[in-house]
Design an enzyme around this catalytic site. Structure first.
Site, mmCIF file in Angstrom:
data_model
loop_
_atom_site.group_PDB
_atom_site.id
_atom_site.type_symbol
_atom_site.label_atom_id
_atom_site.label_comp_id
_atom_site.label_asym_id
_atom_site.label_seq_id
_atom_site.Cartn_x
_atom_site.Cartn_y
_atom_site.Cartn_z
ATOM 1 N N ALA A 277 3.109 -0.701 4.992
ATOM 2 C CA ALA A 277 2.728 -0.739 6.411
ATOM 3 C C ALA A 277 2.236 -2.116 6.856
ATOM 4 O O ALA A 277 2.250 -2.428 8.052
ATOM 5 C CB ALA A 277 1.662 0.317 6.697
ATOM 6 N N PRO B 48 0.796 -1.230 0.000
ATOM 7 C CA PRO B 48 0.000 0.000 0.000
ATOM 8 C C PRO B 48 0.832 1.286 0.000
ATOM 9 O O PRO B 48 1.885 1.362 0.631
ATOM 10 C CB PRO B 48 -0.809 -0.097 1.300
ATOM 11 C CG PRO B 48 -0.093 -1.095 2.139
ATOM 12 C CD PRO B 48 0.561 -2.051 1.200
ATOM 13 N N ASN B 49 0.310 2.242 -0.735
ATOM 14 C CA ASN B 49 0.846 3.613 -0.839
ATOM 15 C C ASN B 49 2.136 3.721 -1.661
ATOM 16 O O ASN B 49 2.616 4.820 -1.900
ATOM 17 C CB ASN B 49 1.054 4.235 0.558
ATOM 18 C CG ASN B 49 -0.253 4.336 1.314
ATOM 19 O OD1 ASN B 49 -1.207 4.910 0.803
ATOM 20 N ND2 ASN B 49 -0.320 3.769 2.495
ATOM 21 N N GLU C 199 12.176 -9.661 1.759
ATOM 22 C CA GLU C 199 11.474 -8.459 2.223
ATOM 23 C C GLU C 199 12.367 -7.241 1.987
ATOM 24 O O GLU C 199 13.543 -7.263 2.368
ATOM 25 C CB GLU C 199 11.171 -8.628 3.724
ATOM 26 C CG GLU C 199 10.496 -7.416 4.361
ATOM 27 C CD GLU C 199 10.290 -7.603 5.866
ATOM 28 O OE1 GLU C 199 10.302 -8.763 6.353
ATOM 29 O OE2 GLU C 199 10.135 -6.592 6.553
ATOM 30 N N ARG D 241 13.438 4.201 12.503
ATOM 31 C CA ARG D 241 12.258 5.065 12.441
ATOM 32 C C ARG D 241 11.380 4.917 13.687
ATOM 33 O O ARG D 241 11.860 4.509 14.731
ATOM 34 C CB ARG D 241 11.498 4.755 11.145
ATOM 35 C CG ARG D 241 12.352 5.063 9.897
ATOM 36 C CD ARG D 241 11.552 4.920 8.623
ATOM 37 N NE ARG D 241 10.431 5.856 8.602
ATOM 38 C CZ ARG D 241 9.411 5.761 7.754
ATOM 39 N NH1 ARG D 241 9.379 4.783 6.867
ATOM 40 N NH2 ARG D 241 8.425 6.646 7.789
ATOM 41 N N ARG E 203 5.195 10.971 -2.441
ATOM 42 C CA ARG E 203 4.856 10.603 -1.059
ATOM 43 C C ARG E 203 6.071 10.826 -0.154
ATOM 44 O O ARG E 203 7.088 10.153 -0.298
ATOM 45 C CB ARG E 203 4.478 9.124 -1.038
ATOM 46 C CG ARG E 203 4.281 8.581 0.357
ATOM 47 C CD ARG E 203 4.234 7.058 0.350
ATOM 48 N NE ARG E 203 3.975 6.576 1.694
ATOM 49 C CZ ARG E 203 4.236 5.357 2.115
ATOM 50 N NH1 ARG E 203 4.760 4.462 1.286
ATOM 51 N NH2 ARG E 203 3.988 4.999 3.351
ATOM 52 N N HIS F 101 12.667 -2.765 2.025
ATOM 53 C CA HIS F 101 12.127 -1.466 2.404
ATOM 54 C C HIS F 101 13.040 -0.366 1.888
ATOM 55 O O HIS F 101 14.270 -0.494 1.968
ATOM 56 C CB HIS F 101 12.017 -1.340 3.927
ATOM 57 C CG HIS F 101 11.148 -2.389 4.521
ATOM 58 N ND1 HIS F 101 9.778 -2.317 4.470
ATOM 59 C CD2 HIS F 101 11.446 -3.562 5.125
ATOM 60 C CE1 HIS F 101 9.262 -3.399 5.040
ATOM 61 N NE2 HIS F 101 10.255 -4.167 5.444
HETATM 62 C C1 DQA Z 1 8.220 0.998 3.811
HETATM 63 C C2 DQA Z 1 8.307 1.225 5.332
HETATM 64 C C3 DQA Z 1 6.940 1.046 5.987
HETATM 65 O O1 DQA Z 1 7.021 1.290 7.391
HETATM 66 C C4 DQA Z 1 5.945 2.028 5.392
HETATM 67 O O2 DQA Z 1 4.669 1.812 5.941
HETATM 68 C C5 DQA Z 1 5.908 1.992 3.899
HETATM 69 C C6 DQA Z 1 7.166 1.882 3.171
HETATM 70 C C7 DQA Z 1 9.569 1.323 3.113
HETATM 71 O O3 DQA Z 1 9.713 0.918 1.956
HETATM 72 O O4 DQA Z 1 10.433 1.974 3.701
HETATM 73 O O5 DQA Z 1 4.865 2.139 3.290
HETATM 74 O O6 DQA Z 1 7.913 -0.373 3.565
#
Ligand code: DQA
Length: 148
Positions: A76, A9-10, A97, A106, A17, A99
């Site tokens: 998230a 998401p997002n 995984e 954070r 963003r 990020h």
């Molecule tokens: C994320 C880190 C997550 O905490 C956050 O909710 C995201 C992006 C990252 O790529 O740093 O949407 O996965």
């Protein structure tokens, strides 16, 4: 070799963003870079983004027969989705995984990944390069077969 790159998401909003956290590269740019590296490494890359947990579970389940490994930025959902953790544990292929941000540096709630124990490993904090490093890890794992 076939690698699925999954975005949660997002991440469709990348570029605009919170650029101070996630940088200015768009999702399209990241997908192009990952696809190009895949070509270099001899891997066919398919990219998919969804804001919905169920769609991501469906995609992981379907990936089992169609892909050799997955690079996954769960957004998230990382921090609370037991459904995604179970899906990762259920499939026979390795899931890396990734990020963009360093989740361990954070807010408290981001420092814990409920998915990490089911994943093959985690790459966090290198911006778009996290995906490229994740792809290299996924290709290496896929090359070892299911026993690796
Ligand atoms: C994320 C880190 C997550 O905490 C956050 O909710 C995201 C992006 C990252 O790529 O740093 O949407 O996965």
């Amino acid at each position: 070799m076939r690698i699925l790159v999954l975005h949660g998401p997002n991440l469709n909003l990348l570029g605009k963003r919170e650029p101070q956290v996630y940088g200015t590269a768009t999702l399209e740019e990241i997908n192009s870079a990952v696809t190009a590296l895949g070509r270099e490494l001899g891997a066919m890359v398919e990219c998919y983004q969804s804001n919905s947990e169920g769609a991501l579970v469906d995609k992981l389940q379907a990936a089992d027969d169609r892909f050799d490994a997955v690079v996954f930025n769960p957004g998230a959902f990382t921090h609370y989705s037991y459904a995604l953790r179970d899906a990762i544990a259920a499939v026979g292929i390795p899931v890396v995984e990734v990020h963009l941000s360093n989740i361990h540096a954070r807010e408290e709630f981001r420092r814990h990944s409920v998915l990490a124990p089911a994943a093959a490993g985690q790459i966090s904090g290198f911006g778009p390069d996290s995906y490229l490093l994740g792809l290299r890890a996924a290709v290496a794992l896929a090359g070892k077969g299911t026993a690796g």
